[in-house]
Design a protein around this motif. Structure first.
Motif, PDB file in Angstrom:
ATOM      1  N   PRO A 110     -16.477  10.899   8.733  1.00  0.00           N
ATOM      2  CA  PRO A 110     -16.413  11.415   7.378  1.00  0.00           C
ATOM      3  C   PRO A 110     -14.994  11.544   6.822  1.00  0.00           C
ATOM      4  N   ALA A 111     -14.010  11.772   7.680  1.00  0.00           N
ATOM      5  CA  ALA A 111     -12.648  11.952   7.190  1.00  0.00           C
ATOM      6  C   ALA A 111     -12.119  10.711   6.500  1.00  0.00           C
ATOM      7  N   THR A 112     -12.609   9.522   6.938  1.00  0.00           N
ATOM      8  CA  THR A 112     -12.146   8.290   6.335  1.00  0.00           C
ATOM      9  C   THR A 112     -13.261   7.589   5.576  1.00  0.00           C
ATOM     10  N   CYS A 113     -14.412   8.201   5.512  1.00  0.00           N
ATOM     11  CA  CYS A 113     -15.562   7.630   4.789  1.00  0.00           C
ATOM     12  C   CYS A 113     -16.000   8.669   3.776  1.00  0.00           C
ATOM     13  N   SER A 114     -15.181   8.882   2.809  1.00  0.00           N
ATOM     14  CA  SER A 114     -15.403   9.967   1.861  1.00  0.00           C
ATOM     15  C   SER A 114     -15.797   9.428   0.510  1.00  0.00           C
ATOM     16  N   ILE A 115     -16.643  10.173  -0.172  1.00  0.00           N
ATOM     17  CA  ILE A 115     -17.006   9.786  -1.519  1.00  0.00           C
ATOM     18  C   ILE A 115     -16.041  10.367  -2.531  1.00  0.00           C
ATOM     19  N   ASN A 116     -15.024  11.062  -2.048  1.00  0.00           N
ATOM     20  CA  ASN A 116     -14.000  11.639  -2.929  1.00  0.00           C
ATOM     21  C   ASN A 116     -13.108  10.533  -3.455  1.00  0.00           C
TER      22      ASN A 116
ATOM     23  N   PHE B 262     -30.282  -1.192  -5.424  1.00  0.00           N
ATOM     24  CA  PHE B 262     -28.870  -0.835  -5.261  1.00  0.00           C
ATOM     25  C   PHE B 262     -28.675   0.682  -5.239  1.00  0.00           C
ATOM     26  N   LEU B 263     -29.334   1.369  -6.161  1.00  0.00           N
ATOM     27  CA  LEU B 263     -29.217   2.830  -6.194  1.00  0.00           C
ATOM     28  C   LEU B 263     -29.791   3.448  -4.925  1.00  0.00           C
ATOM     29  N   ALA B 264     -30.943   2.942  -4.475  1.00  0.00           N
ATOM     30  CA  ALA B 264     -31.554   3.468  -3.253  1.00  0.00           C
ATOM     31  C   ALA B 264     -30.657   3.210  -2.044  1.00  0.00           C
ATOM     32  N   ALA B 265     -30.137   1.994  -1.924  1.00  0.00           N
ATOM     33  CA  ALA B 265     -29.271   1.663  -0.790  1.00  0.00           C
ATOM     34  C   ALA B 265     -27.977   2.463  -0.839  1.00  0.00           C
ATOM     35  N   SER B 266     -27.473   2.730  -2.032  1.00  0.00           N
ATOM     36  CA  SER B 266     -26.248   3.516  -2.172  1.00  0.00           C
ATOM     37  C   SER B 266     -26.476   4.967  -1.754  1.00  0.00           C
ATOM     38  N   ILE B 267     -27.635   5.503  -2.086  1.00  0.00           N
ATOM     39  CA  ILE B 267     -27.967   6.864  -1.660  1.00  0.00           C
ATOM     40  C   ILE B 267     -28.048   6.929  -0.135  1.00  0.00           C
TER      41      ILE B 267
ATOM     42  N   MET C  47     -15.367   5.625  -1.050  1.00  0.00           N
ATOM     43  CA  MET C  47     -16.269   5.271  -2.141  1.00  0.00           C
ATOM     44  C   MET C  47     -16.524   3.757  -2.181  1.00  0.00           C
ATOM     45  N   LYS C  48     -15.478   2.983  -1.895  1.00  0.00           N
ATOM     46  CA  LYS C  48     -15.641   1.533  -1.919  1.00  0.00           C
ATOM     47  C   LYS C  48     -16.622   1.068  -0.853  1.00  0.00           C
ATOM     48  N   ARG C  49     -16.553   1.698   0.326  1.00  0.00           N
ATOM     49  CA  ARG C  49     -17.473   1.329   1.392  1.00  0.00           C
ATOM     50  C   ARG C  49     -18.917   1.637   1.000  1.00  0.00           C
ATOM     51  N   ILE C  50     -19.124   2.734   0.334  1.00  0.00           N
ATOM     52  CA  ILE C  50     -20.477   3.103  -0.081  1.00  0.00           C
ATOM     53  C   ILE C  50     -21.010   2.102  -1.097  1.00  0.00           C
ATOM     54  N   VAL C  51     -20.177   1.736  -2.069  1.00  0.00           N
ATOM     55  CA  VAL C  51     -20.597   0.745  -3.067  1.00  0.00           C
ATOM     56  C   VAL C  51     -20.876  -0.593  -2.395  1.00  0.00           C
ATOM     57  N   LEU C  52     -19.993  -1.006  -1.489  1.00  0.00           N
ATOM     58  CA  LEU C  52     -20.182  -2.270  -0.774  1.00  0.00           C
ATOM     59  C   LEU C  52     -21.447  -2.235   0.075  1.00  0.00           C
ATOM     60  N   ALA C  53     -21.653  -1.127   0.789  1.00  0.00           N
ATOM     61  CA  ALA C  53     -22.862  -0.992   1.608  1.00  0.00           C
ATOM     62  C   ALA C  53     -24.110  -0.968   0.737  1.00  0.00           C
ATOM     63  N   GLY C  54     -24.029  -0.277  -0.394  1.00  0.00           N
ATOM     64  CA  GLY C  54     -25.163  -0.239  -1.311  1.00  0.00           C
ATOM     65  C   GLY C  54     -25.488  -1.614  -1.858  1.00  0.00           C
ATOM     66  N   LEU C  55     -24.449  -2.372  -2.194  1.00  0.00           N
ATOM     67  CA  LEU C  55     -24.650  -3.724  -2.720  1.00  0.00           C
ATOM     68  C   LEU C  55     -25.231  -4.645  -1.650  1.00  0.00           C
ATOM     69  N   ALA C  56     -24.666  -4.584  -0.444  1.00  0.00           N
ATOM     70  CA  ALA C  56     -25.162  -5.431   0.647  1.00  0.00           C
ATOM     71  C   ALA C  56     -26.602  -5.073   1.011  1.00  0.00           C
ATOM     72  N   GLY C  57     -26.876  -3.777   1.107  1.00  0.00           N
ATOM     73  CA  GLY C  57     -28.234  -3.341   1.418  1.00  0.00           C
ATOM     74  C   GLY C  57     -29.218  -3.757   0.339  1.00  0.00           C
ATOM     75  N   ALA C  58     -28.792  -3.671  -0.918  1.00  0.00           N
ATOM     76  CA  ALA C  58     -29.666  -4.053  -2.031  1.00  0.00           C
ATOM     77  C   ALA C  58     -29.985  -5.539  -2.000  1.00  0.00           C
ATOM     78  N   VAL C  59     -28.987  -6.358  -1.708  1.00  0.00           N
ATOM     79  CA  VAL C  59     -29.217  -7.807  -1.639  1.00  0.00           C
ATOM     80  C   VAL C  59     -30.239  -8.127  -0.549  1.00  0.00           C
ATOM     81  N   VAL C  60     -30.040  -7.536   0.634  1.00  0.00           N
ATOM     82  CA  VAL C  60     -30.954  -7.792   1.753  1.00  0.00           C
ATOM     83  C   VAL C  60     -32.366  -7.313   1.411  1.00  0.00           C
ATOM     84  N   TYR C  61     -32.471  -6.098   0.867  1.00  0.00           N
ATOM     85  CA  TYR C  61     -33.792  -5.548   0.567  1.00  0.00           C
ATOM     86  C   TYR C  61     -34.470  -6.330  -0.558  1.00  0.00           C
ATOM     87  N   PHE C  62     -33.707  -6.734  -1.567  1.00  0.00           N
ATOM     88  CA  PHE C  62     -34.249  -7.494  -2.693  1.00  0.00           C
ATOM     89  C   PHE C  62     -34.783  -8.844  -2.211  1.00  0.00           C
TER      90      PHE C  62
END
Length: 197
Positions: free
Chosen positions: A189-195, A108-113, A1-16
């Motif tokens: 996916p085993a180590t990149c889980s949203i659980n 951020f929401l789009a990049a997180s998705i 979950m942390k990786r997804i939030v981090l990726a979403g944040l990084a992607g949002a900054v770049v796209y913004f």
């Protein structure tokens, strides 16, 4: 979950940042959006008619008129002009902090998705390499361009140059966002889980 939030944040900054550049520094949108030759009479007419906030298209026709090749609507649509009005009755600050905040939150929401979907896809055969993951994210730019801007070009008769620049904008934007999202979302996916448990 942390990786997804981090990726979403990084992607949002770049796209913004990319969006800010396309509108303020790069000659992408400026040449395709301009003022009316004489704005005042059009503005005054809309105000005098007390037009409410909304979206208006001209000419406008009923379903029956659209199906009748002899209707007045069909003649007006064929002869032109055709245009849309996106009308906001009350004024607003052009670059208010709330607009920027909502814009960034949207990115951020789009990049997180996208990051979540990429996380689910990395275990498959198509997203193992970095470039494949970048391509996966960039594909969402193509998806947005086709279902959004190209659709408006087709159905609402938006100008070709205006459409082309938006297509370029979103594809390059998601390519750039993909460069950082793909660098963060790279585990199976085993180590990149949203659980979260």
């Amino acid at each position: 979950m942390k990786r997804i939030v981090l990726a979403g944040l990084a992607g949002a900054v770049v796209y913004f940042v990319w969006q800010m550049l396309t509108w303020m520094l790069l000659p992408i949108h400026g040449p395709t959006v301009g003022p009316l030759p004489d704005e005042a009479p059009v503005r005054d007419l809309l105000v005098e008619q007390k037009v409410e906030t909304g979206v208006y298209i001209v000419p406008y026709g009923s379903e029956e008129a659209m199906m009748d090749p002899e209707s007045e609507y069909m003649k007006r649509h064929t002869d032109g002009p055709i245009f849309s009005i996106y009308y906001q009755q009350h004024g607003a600050q052009p670059m208010a902090m709330s607009v920027l905040a909502i814009g960034f939150l949207t990115d951020f929401l789009a990049a997180s998705i996208v990051a979540t979907l990429l996380c689910c896809a990395v275990g498959g055969c198509c997203c193992k390499s970095y470039l494949q993951r970048v391509g996966f994210v960039t594909a969402f730019g193509f998806f947005l361009a086709l279902t959004g801007h190209v659709s408006y070009f087709n159905w609402m008769h938006f100008p070709a140059d205006y459409t082309a620049m938006f297509v370029l904008d979103v594809i390059v934007g998601w390519l750039l966002a993909g460069l950082v999202i793909a660098a963060i979302i790279k585990q199976p996916p085993a180590t990149c889980s949203i659980n979260t448990t």
